[in-house]
Write a protein that holds these residues in place. Structure first.
Motif, PDB file in Angstrom:
ATOM      1  N   GLN A   1       0.864  -1.192   0.000  1.00  0.00           N
ATOM      2  CA  GLN A   1       0.000   0.000   0.000  1.00  0.00           C
ATOM      3  C   GLN A   1       0.899   1.241   0.000  1.00  0.00           C
ATOM      4  O   GLN A   1       1.796   1.363   0.848  1.00  0.00           O
TER       5      GLN A   1
ATOM      6  N   GLU B   1       4.003   0.198   2.035  1.00  0.00           N
ATOM      7  CA  GLU B   1       4.026  -0.649   3.225  1.00  0.00           C
ATOM      8  C   GLU B   1       3.652  -2.072   2.829  1.00  0.00           C
ATOM      9  O   GLU B   1       2.658  -2.286   2.135  1.00  0.00           O
TER      10      GLU B   1
ATOM     11  N   ILE C   1       0.822  -8.382   4.903  1.00  0.00           N
ATOM     12  CA  ILE C   1       0.731  -9.826   4.609  1.00  0.00           C
ATOM     13  C   ILE C   1      -0.702 -10.251   4.326  1.00  0.00           C
ATOM     14  O   ILE C   1      -1.646  -9.710   4.910  1.00  0.00           O
ATOM     15  N   ARG C   2      -0.858 -11.208   3.444  1.00  0.00           N
ATOM     16  CA  ARG C   2      -2.161 -11.820   3.134  1.00  0.00           C
ATOM     17  C   ARG C   2      -1.981 -13.337   3.093  1.00  0.00           C
ATOM     18  O   ARG C   2      -0.934 -13.847   2.696  1.00  0.00           O
TER      19      ARG C   2
ATOM     20  N   PRO D   1      -4.531  -9.977   7.752  1.00  0.00           N
ATOM     21  CA  PRO D   1      -3.705 -10.405   8.874  1.00  0.00           C
ATOM     22  C   PRO D   1      -4.439 -10.428  10.215  1.00  0.00           C
ATOM     23  O   PRO D   1      -4.075 -11.221  11.076  1.00  0.00           O
TER      24      PRO D   1
ATOM     25  N   ASN E   1       6.438  -4.276   8.482  1.00  0.00           N
ATOM     26  CA  ASN E   1       5.948  -4.375   9.860  1.00  0.00           C
ATOM     27  C   ASN E   1       6.760  -5.446  10.612  1.00  0.00           C
ATOM     28  O   ASN E   1       6.920  -6.560  10.130  1.00  0.00           O
TER      29      ASN E   1
ATOM     30  N   ASP F   1       4.680   2.886  14.629  1.00  0.00           N
ATOM     31  CA  ASP F   1       3.398   2.565  13.972  1.00  0.00           C
ATOM     32  C   ASP F   1       2.238   2.761  14.963  1.00  0.00           C
ATOM     33  O   ASP F   1       2.435   2.711  16.180  1.00  0.00           O
ATOM     34  N   ASP F   2       1.054   2.959  14.400  1.00  0.00           N
ATOM     35  CA  ASP F   2      -0.187   3.026  15.199  1.00  0.00           C
ATOM     36  C   ASP F   2      -0.092   4.054  16.319  1.00  0.00           C
ATOM     37  O   ASP F   2      -0.612   3.832  17.430  1.00  0.00           O
TER      38      ASP F   2
ATOM     39  N   ARG G   1      -5.100   5.075  12.356  1.00  0.00           N
ATOM     40  CA  ARG G   1      -6.354   5.351  11.656  1.00  0.00           C
ATOM     41  C   ARG G   1      -7.410   5.932  12.612  1.00  0.00           C
ATOM     42  O   ARG G   1      -8.169   6.832  12.251  1.00  0.00           O
TER      43      ARG G   1
ATOM     44  N   GLY H   1      -4.974   5.496   7.144  1.00  0.00           N
ATOM     45  CA  GLY H   1      -6.440   5.338   7.117  1.00  0.00           C
ATOM     46  C   GLY H   1      -7.180   6.562   6.578  1.00  0.00           C
ATOM     47  O   GLY H   1      -8.304   6.845   7.005  1.00  0.00           O
TER      48      GLY H   1
ATOM     49  N   GLU I   1      -9.493   7.963   4.291  1.00  0.00           N
ATOM     50  CA  GLU I   1     -10.514   7.352   3.435  1.00  0.00           C
ATOM     51  C   GLU I   1     -11.348   8.413   2.699  1.00  0.00           C
ATOM     52  O   GLU I   1     -11.883   8.132   1.617  1.00  0.00           O
TER      53      GLU I   1
ATOM     54  N   PHE J   1      -7.272   4.266   1.803  1.00  0.00           N
ATOM     55  CA  PHE J   1      -8.062   3.791   0.668  1.00  0.00           C
ATOM     56  C   PHE J   1      -8.383   4.917  -0.304  1.00  0.00           C
ATOM     57  O   PHE J   1      -8.662   4.657  -1.467  1.00  0.00           O
TER      58      PHE J   1
HETATM   59  P1  C2E Z   1      -1.051  -1.505  10.125  1.00  0.00           P
HETATM   60  O1  C2E Z   1       0.405  -1.686  10.217  1.00  0.00           O
HETATM   61  O2  C2E Z   1      -1.603  -0.302  10.734  1.00  0.00           O
HETATM   62  O3  C2E Z   1      -1.399  -1.473   8.590  1.00  0.00           O
HETATM   63  C1  C2E Z   1      -2.295  -0.694   8.033  1.00  0.00           C
HETATM   64  C2  C2E Z   1      -3.600  -1.322   7.986  1.00  0.00           C
HETATM   65  O4  C2E Z   1      -4.574  -0.369   7.704  1.00  0.00           O
HETATM   66  C3  C2E Z   1      -3.683  -2.345   6.893  1.00  0.00           C
HETATM   67  O5  C2E Z   1      -4.551  -3.348   7.221  1.00  0.00           O
HETATM   68  C4  C2E Z   1      -4.320  -1.566   5.790  1.00  0.00           C
HETATM   69  O6  C2E Z   1      -5.002  -2.361   4.845  1.00  0.00           O
HETATM   70  C5  C2E Z   1      -5.282  -0.761   6.588  1.00  0.00           C
HETATM   71  N1  C2E Z   1      -5.653   0.444   5.901  1.00  0.00           N
HETATM   72  C6  C2E Z   1      -4.915   1.273   5.166  1.00  0.00           C
HETATM   73  N2  C2E Z   1      -5.617   2.307   4.732  1.00  0.00           N
HETATM   74  C7  C2E Z   1      -6.872   2.121   5.252  1.00  0.00           C
HETATM   75  C8  C2E Z   1      -8.065   2.884   5.185  1.00  0.00           C
HETATM   76  O7  C2E Z   1      -8.157   3.922   4.559  1.00  0.00           O
HETATM   77  N3  C2E Z   1      -9.169   2.415   5.864  1.00  0.00           N
HETATM   78  C9  C2E Z   1      -9.118   1.223   6.549  1.00  0.00           C
HETATM   79  N4  C2E Z   1     -10.191   0.819   7.169  1.00  0.00           N
HETATM   80  N5  C2E Z   1      -7.980   0.501   6.642  1.00  0.00           N
HETATM   81  C10 C2E Z   1      -6.906   0.968   5.990  1.00  0.00           C
HETATM   82  P2  C2E Z   1      -4.162  -4.816   7.152  1.00  0.00           P
HETATM   83  O8  C2E Z   1      -3.394  -5.030   5.934  1.00  0.00           O
HETATM   84  O9  C2E Z   1      -5.364  -5.617   7.340  1.00  0.00           O
HETATM   85  O10 C2E Z   1      -3.200  -4.962   8.341  1.00  0.00           O
HETATM   86  C11 C2E Z   1      -3.618  -4.972   9.609  1.00  0.00           C
HETATM   87  C12 C2E Z   1      -2.504  -4.972  10.539  1.00  0.00           C
HETATM   88  O11 C2E Z   1      -1.858  -6.178  10.475  1.00  0.00           O
HETATM   89  C13 C2E Z   1      -1.438  -3.972  10.232  1.00  0.00           C
HETATM   90  O12 C2E Z   1      -1.797  -2.727  10.690  1.00  0.00           O
HETATM   91  C14 C2E Z   1      -0.274  -4.506  10.883  1.00  0.00           C
HETATM   92  O13 C2E Z   1      -0.277  -4.159  12.227  1.00  0.00           O
HETATM   93  C15 C2E Z   1      -0.536  -5.945  10.764  1.00  0.00           C
HETATM   94  N6  C2E Z   1       0.237  -6.405   9.637  1.00  0.00           N
HETATM   95  C16 C2E Z   1      -0.074  -6.410   8.350  1.00  0.00           C
HETATM   96  N7  C2E Z   1       0.903  -6.969   7.680  1.00  0.00           N
HETATM   97  C17 C2E Z   1       1.852  -7.330   8.571  1.00  0.00           C
HETATM   98  C18 C2E Z   1       3.078  -7.948   8.487  1.00  0.00           C
HETATM   99  O14 C2E Z   1       3.537  -8.265   7.403  1.00  0.00           O
HETATM  100  N8  C2E Z   1       3.779  -8.112   9.632  1.00  0.00           N
HETATM  101  C19 C2E Z   1       3.271  -7.760  10.836  1.00  0.00           C
HETATM  102  N9  C2E Z   1       4.006  -7.981  11.924  1.00  0.00           N
HETATM  103  N10 C2E Z   1       2.144  -7.183  10.954  1.00  0.00           N
HETATM  104  C20 C2E Z   1       1.412  -6.964   9.822  1.00  0.00           C
END
Ligand code: C2E
Ligand code: CA
Ligand code: CA
Length: 893
Positions: free
Chosen positions: A633, A647, A650-651, A662, A706, A767-768, A791, A825, A827, A846
């Motif tokens: 992304q 960024e 993972i899927r 994830p 991440n 992050d976050d 977000r 985040g 949107e 998004f």
């Molecule tokens: P994160 O690091 O905060 O990643 C951003 C998350 O926000 C991603 O969700 C992304 O799809 C989502 N996102 C981005 N823009 C928007 C938006 O406009 N609206 C909404 N509702 N969501 C948005 P994702 O991919 O589902 O990842 C969730 C969390 O999972 C990540 O939060 C991160 O903490 C973790 N994650 C994802 N990939 C990895 C990874 O490869 N390794 C680790 N350790 N954690 C991961």
């Protein structure tokens, strides 16, 4: 040989050997036997001496006498020799005469060639010596000697002649007798053949008897004088034979033959005439012999010096008679008489008594120390440490006793030492046993009950509860964020905190049950003796509240909170294991609720748990089957439309082609530890892909990865990042690592790792930001390069003035700290409108792009400026519209 046979043989051999070597005989009988033998030998020696003295004395007497005789004889001989020296020839003649005499007698007896030669030689030497003698002894002294010697020689010849004739006649007589015997034997043999086995004619047997008598008379005859008894008996036997022949003449003539009878009679006649001749010859021989010896004597006497044997002293016996053994002297000299028997007896007695005394003393001197030693050995064997053997006795045994005593002393010392060390060992074993027992029942760190003891107590509680119908509550506790505390304060301090927590739990549990530690920061409390479920739940709340008050550890106050899960017997589960599992599931739920929470077990929790287990199993397979994929992304500069970086997200690709986010699996992966493998895969894949872009169509590629807290806390993490960068040839500046606040607790170790990463050239993003409890101070303390607003923080900035103010203030703070800022985040265009004036800032959301696969990313990058222009245009349009509205509103007013 069979085995039993061999054994029997061996046993017998051993017994025989023992018998021969007196193996089983004790020292006393041995010594007795030895001394008795010595005594017997002494007695025998005594007897021998007794006899030997007499014999020796005799011998000495004899030898003395002999030496006296010898000396006198030598004296006489000396004189004779001196005389003989003067008249050698006289002695020589005597000697030659002697020789002649012996040669004559020998020749007469034997009549052999050698005797004849010696006889002739002695005659010749007699003549020579006589001539010599005559020359040295002139007449008249030797004038008679030659005729006498001539006569003597004639007599010698006559003697030899007569002896020879006698021999011939004797042979002839014997031959005739033998001829008759042969004739008679033939006749008898013939009779035997004719008559069979038994009978012979009586006349023949009579003749044989007479012939046997005649043979006996002839054989027994010595010298046949004319009227001697032997010649008379022969004549008588001859007459008896002639009478028998005559008496049986007719019969014999008939049975044998005339010739046979005649031959027998002729032979008898020859026998008679031969006997007569023999008698005559014998007379002649005797006369000659007598004359010869007389002439010899006379001749010797006539010699001027007659060498005689020296006269022996009257007391000395002839030498021949002096044989020591065969002829003891009949009258031994008085002074050599054997010692008196009584003296020898006395002496023997004394010797025997002395010998017996010595034997007795010797035996006692050996036996007593040996017995003392045996007794001492027995005492020693019984464990006595006293001085064991008295010294004394014969030297060897005394040394042995001393050695024995020294050995006993050493043994006593060793025994004391052994007893001492044994006692110490026993004490140690007791102590260790106690410790082990405690270890088996107690937790070594906190001293409260351990898992094992928990189960023992829980089972007992359940038994009692079953009997009484009461309920038992099992509380499972976990200290919130204890790992953070441990990492930041150090493990030693963490241990003390645990001890302090244990004390507090003990105090809480004292009233209704007891506390135990399961390990790490996990504790349990058993609540017993209650019938009311609510009472148990209330107690759970008490536990949580008990930690509102800080702990006092090393004069420092520490605030900790606990999450608690509870399960109740018999409502939720009926056995100890299951109850604990249920309480654990409830604890998991409590943790999910946040800090300081109490959760009660429900069956859904178990379903969740089993679902998690199923996911875990699938995740393991997914790792093996390479079912993960990275989506990317963009982080966009909204003013330029440029993608600053992407960024990696993972899927989990499902068989139907869909991708699971994830959130559905990372928590399980984190719990099960699978996150380590998954995170490494993400790191490698992201770096490899970025390297491909960097070398390909996107030279400015930059990827944000991440990092899970677990991964970050691994001491090998920095090295792994370096290794992968090197492996894929990606500059470190192309990588940014995103870490959540919980992973970035301020602590020496964290800061060190971050510094190392910065030194490598990698950027770090927090992050976050805005979700946790992190203080703004951490932004200043940590070596960060970017802050990503969560977000949730961005969500309300367009319609909450308060949110907008916070974001604006934080952005200002970050800017002042020279940190890059990213808003996550985004949107809606309104959010963008709020953020756009905060430039420089990157946005992720998004509104610009959803996460896309690696293949889709590059076209997306190309499209992004256009997209940004559109958005900015939209914003301008919206701004113009808004302006018009407000102008119209002003006109209306
Ligand atoms: P994160 O690091 O905060 O990643 C951003 C998350 O926000 C991603 O969700 C992304 O799809 C989502 N996102 C981005 N823009 C928007 C938006 O406009 N609206 C909404 N509702 N969501 C948005 P994702 O991919 O589902 O990842 C969730 C969390 O999972 C990540 O939060 C991160 O903490 C973790 N994650 C994802 N990939 C990895 C990874 O490869 N390794 C680790 N350790 N954690 C991961
Ligand atoms: Ca992230
Ligand atoms: Ca985030």
């Amino acid at each position: 040989m069979s085995r039993s046979g061999r054994n029997l043989f061996k046993r017998r051999f051993v017994r025989l050997k023992a018998w021969f070597t007196l193996g089983s005989v004790g020292i006393t009988p041995r010594l007795v036997v030895a001394f008795a033998s010595v005594a017997a030998l002494a007695a025998a020696a005594n007897l021998i001496v007794e006899n030997g003295v007499a014999v020796l004395e005799k011998q000495r007497t004899v030898e003395k006498a002999r030496s006296e005789v010898d000396s006198r004889a030598i004296h006489t001989l000396r004189e004779s020799v001196s005389r003989a020296r003067r008249m050698v020839t006289s002695a020589e003649l005597a000697r030659v005469l002697g020789l002649f005499e012996r040669a004559t007698q020998e020749h007469a007896e034997a009549d052999t060639r050698s005797s004849s030669l010696r006889f002739a030689n002695s005659r010749a030497s007699l003549d020579q010596t006589l001539t010599k003698y005559q020359a040295e002894n002139p007449p008249p002294s030797a004038q008679n000697l030659p005729p006498q010697i001539t006569a003597h020689k004639k007599t010698a010849d006559a003697l030899v002649q007569a002896t020879r004739l006698r021999r011939e006649l004797l042979a002839r007589y014997s031959g005739l007798l033998a001829g008759m015997e042969v004739g008679l034997k033939d006749a008898i043999d013939r009779e035997w053949k004719v008559m069979g086995r038994v009978v012979a004619r009586q006349p023949l047997l009579d003749v044989r008897a007479q012939l046997v008598d005649l043979r006996a008379a002839f054989a027994g005859a010595g010298i046949l004088y004319a009227d001697s008894a032997s010649s008379a008996s022969i004549a008588k036997a001859e007459w008896a034979l002639s009478e028998t022949l005559r008496r049986h003449a007719d019969t014999l003539r008939k049975s044998e033959s005339q010739a046979w009878l005649k031959s027998m009679n002729d032979n008898l006649t020859a026998l008679i005439s031969t006997r007569a001749a023999l008698i005559r010859t014998e007379a002649r021989r005797l006369t000659a012999a007598d004359r010869f010896s007389r002439e010899s004597k006379r001749l010797l006497e006539s010699l001027p010096v007659n060498i005689e044997e020296p006269a022996l002293p009257a007391s000395a016996a002839p030498v021949q008679a002096l044989s020591p053994v065969t002829s003891p002297p009949t009258h031994p000299p008085a002074e050599f008489e054997k010692p008196s028997g009584s003296l020898v007896g006395w002496m023997s007695g004394v010797v025997l008594v002395v010998l017996l005394y010595i034997s007795f003393v010797t035996i006692i001197s050996i036996v007593r120390p040996v017995r003392r030693m045996i007794a001492a050995t027995n005492r020693l064997a019984k464990g006595s440490n006293a001085r064991v053997v008295a010294n004394g006795g014969i030297r060897e045994l005394d040394s042995l006793a001393k050695a024995f005593n020294s050995m006993a002393e050493q043994l006593a010392v060793a025994r004391d030492a052994a007893a001492d060390s044994h006692q110490r060992l026993e004490a140690k074993v007791e102590e260790r046993t106690r410790q082990l027992q405690e270890l088996a029942e107690q937790d070594p760190l906190t001293g409260i009950a351990n898992r094992r003891q928990l189960f023992v107590a829980l089972n007992e509680s359940l038994e009692r509860a079953t009997a009484s119908g009461e309920r038992v509550g099992l509380f499972f506790l976990d200290i919130d964020n204890f790992k953070t505390l441990n990492d930041s304060m150090g493990h030693t301090y963490g241990d003390r905190v645990l001890v302090s927590i244990a004390r507090r739990l003990e105090t809480i549990a004292a009233a209704c049950g007891f506390a135990a530690r399961l390990g790490g920061d996990e504790f349990t409390i058993i609540h017993q003796g209650s019938r009311d479920t609510q009472c148990i739940y209330d107690f759970g709340a008490t536990i949580v509240r008990a930690f509102d008050a800080p702990l006092q550890v090393d004069e420092r106050e520490v605030i900790v909170s606990v999450s608690v899960g509870v399960s109740v017997y018999p409502d939720h589960e009926r056995d100890a294991e299951a109850l604990l599992r249920a309480a654990d599931a409830a604890l998991f739920r409590a943790k999910a609720l946040g800090r300081s929470q109490l959760a009660v077990f429900t069956s859904e929790l178990l379903a969740d748990a089993s679902a998690k287990f199923a996911i875990e199993q699938k995740l393991r397979r997914a790792i093996q089957n390479d079912e993960f994929e990275l989506f990317y992304q963009p982080l966009v500069n909204p003013h330029t439309g440029r993608v600053e970086q992407v960024e990696a997200l993972i899927r989990w690709r499902k068989p139907d082609g869909s991708h699971r986010p994830p959130d559905e699996f990372l928590a399980v992966a984190e719990e099960s530890g699978l996150i380590i493998e998954i995170s490494d895969w993400v790191l490698r894949t992201a770096i490899r892909t970025a390297a491909e872009w960097h070398r390909g169509r996107w030279p400015d590629a930059r990827v944000a990865i991440n990092v899970s807290p677990r991964q970050f806390l691994d001491y090998r993490f920095v090295g792994r990042v370096e290794e992968l960068l090197k492996q894929y040839g990606l500059p470190a500046s192309c990588v940014e690592l995103e870490l959540v606040e919980s992973a970035l607790q301020t602590g020496a170790q964290t800061i060190r790792t971050l510094d190392q990463l910065r030194a490598v050239g990698v950027s770090i993003a927090l992050d976050d930001f805005g979700t946790g409890y992190s203080s703004l101070a951490s932004l200043q303390q940590l070596p960060l390069s970017r802050v990503k607003f969560d977000r949730s923080l961005v969500a309300a900035i367009d319609d909450s003035a308060r949110s907008a103010s916070i974001v604006r203030a934080t952005i200002a703070l970050c800017r002042s700290l020279d940190l890059d800022i990213t808003a996550e985040g985004v949107e809606r265009i309104e959010q963008l409108a709020m953020l756009l004036p905060q430039s420089p800032i990157t946005v992720q959301g998004f509104l610009f792009a959803r996460p896309v696969s690696g293949q889709e990313l590059l076209p997306l990058l190309e499209r992004m400026p256009r997209r940004c222009e559109e958005l900015v245009e939209q914003l301008r349009g919206a701004a113009r519209a808004s302006e018009k509205r407000s102008k119209r509103f002003a006109l209306v007013e």
